[in-house]
Design a protein around this motif. Structure first.
Motif, short mmCIF file in Angstrom:
data_model
loop_
_atom_site.label_atom_id
_atom_site.label_comp_id
_atom_site.label_asym_id
_atom_site.label_seq_id
_atom_site.Cartn_x
_atom_site.Cartn_y
_atom_site.Cartn_z
N ASP A 150 0.87 -1.18 0.00
CA ASP A 150 0.00 0.00 0.00
C ASP A 150 0.90 1.23 0.00
OD1 ASP A 150 -1.84 2.14 0.79
OD2 ASP A 150 -3.22 0.54 1.32
N ASP A 151 0.54 2.21 -0.80
CA ASP A 151 1.38 3.42 -0.87
C ASP A 151 1.11 4.39 0.29
OD1 ASP A 151 -1.13 3.80 -2.13
OD2 ASP A 151 -0.41 5.64 -3.05
N GLU A 152 0.06 4.15 1.05
CA GLU A 152 -0.22 5.05 2.17
C GLU A 152 0.51 4.56 3.42
OE1 GLU A 152 -4.45 6.47 2.53
OE2 GLU A 152 -4.65 5.24 0.73
N LEU A 153 1.45 5.38 3.87
CA LEU A 153 2.34 5.00 4.97
C LEU A 153 1.58 4.58 6.22
CD1 LEU A 153 5.34 5.03 6.06
CD2 LEU A 153 4.83 7.31 6.91
N ILE A 202 -4.76 1.27 -5.98
CA ILE A 202 -4.17 2.48 -6.54
C ILE A 202 -2.83 2.75 -5.87
CG2 ILE A 202 -4.49 4.96 -6.88
CD1 ILE A 202 -7.58 4.27 -6.76
N MET A 203 -1.77 2.46 -6.62
CA MET A 203 -0.39 2.64 -6.13
C MET A 203 0.46 3.14 -7.29
SD MET A 203 0.63 -0.69 -3.85
CE MET A 203 0.30 -1.88 -5.16
N PRO A 204 1.53 3.89 -7.00
CA PRO A 204 2.46 4.28 -8.07
C PRO A 204 3.35 3.11 -8.48
CG PRO A 204 3.25 5.07 -5.95
CD PRO A 204 1.91 4.43 -5.70
MG MG Z 1 -3.20 3.63 -2.70
#
Ligand code: MG
Length: 116
Positions: A7-10, A53-55
């Motif tokens: 997950d891109d959210e820390l 949704i991730m970079p």
């Molecule tokens: Mg995301």
């Protein structure tokens, strides 16, 4: 057991890692799709929690490219306009969907553990 949280959210990532650890499990983390694919190819996981949704490759691309048969739990704020959702729904490795935002992080972990 050994898990991967991608997950891109820390804050979400760290919270899930801590929650798995508090249940006595190991948990790696990946902050984007490329990092997730690298870790999946070099480690053995009992399940993967995968953000959509991730970079640097999104969750859809991770699913497409990962060759291993590992249970996947999709964690996402489903908006209804994700054109890739039907593919995800048809992937037999996807065991469940967990909607963000989470209210109780330990309940998320117990939901995952209960389906393995
Ligand atoms: Mg995301």
């Amino acid at each position: 057991m050994n898990f991967l949280v991608a997950d891109d959210e820390l804050l979400i990532r760290k919270s899930l890692v801590r929650a798995f650890q508090s249940r006595g499990h190991q948990c790696d983390e990946a902050q984007n799709g490329i990092e997730a694919l690298k870790k999946i190819s070099t480690n053995t996981y009992h399940a993967i929690l995968l953000d959509v949704i991730m970079p640097d490759k999104n969750g859809y691309e991770v699913l497409l490219e990962m060759k291993k048969n590992i249970p996947v739990f999709i964690i996402s704020a489903f908006t209804g306009d994700d054109t890739n959702i039907s593919y995800i729904q048809n992937d037999p490795r996807v065991k469940d969907y967990i909607a963000k935002p989470f209210e109780h992080i330990l309940e998320v972990v117990d939901q995952v553990l209960g389906k393995l």
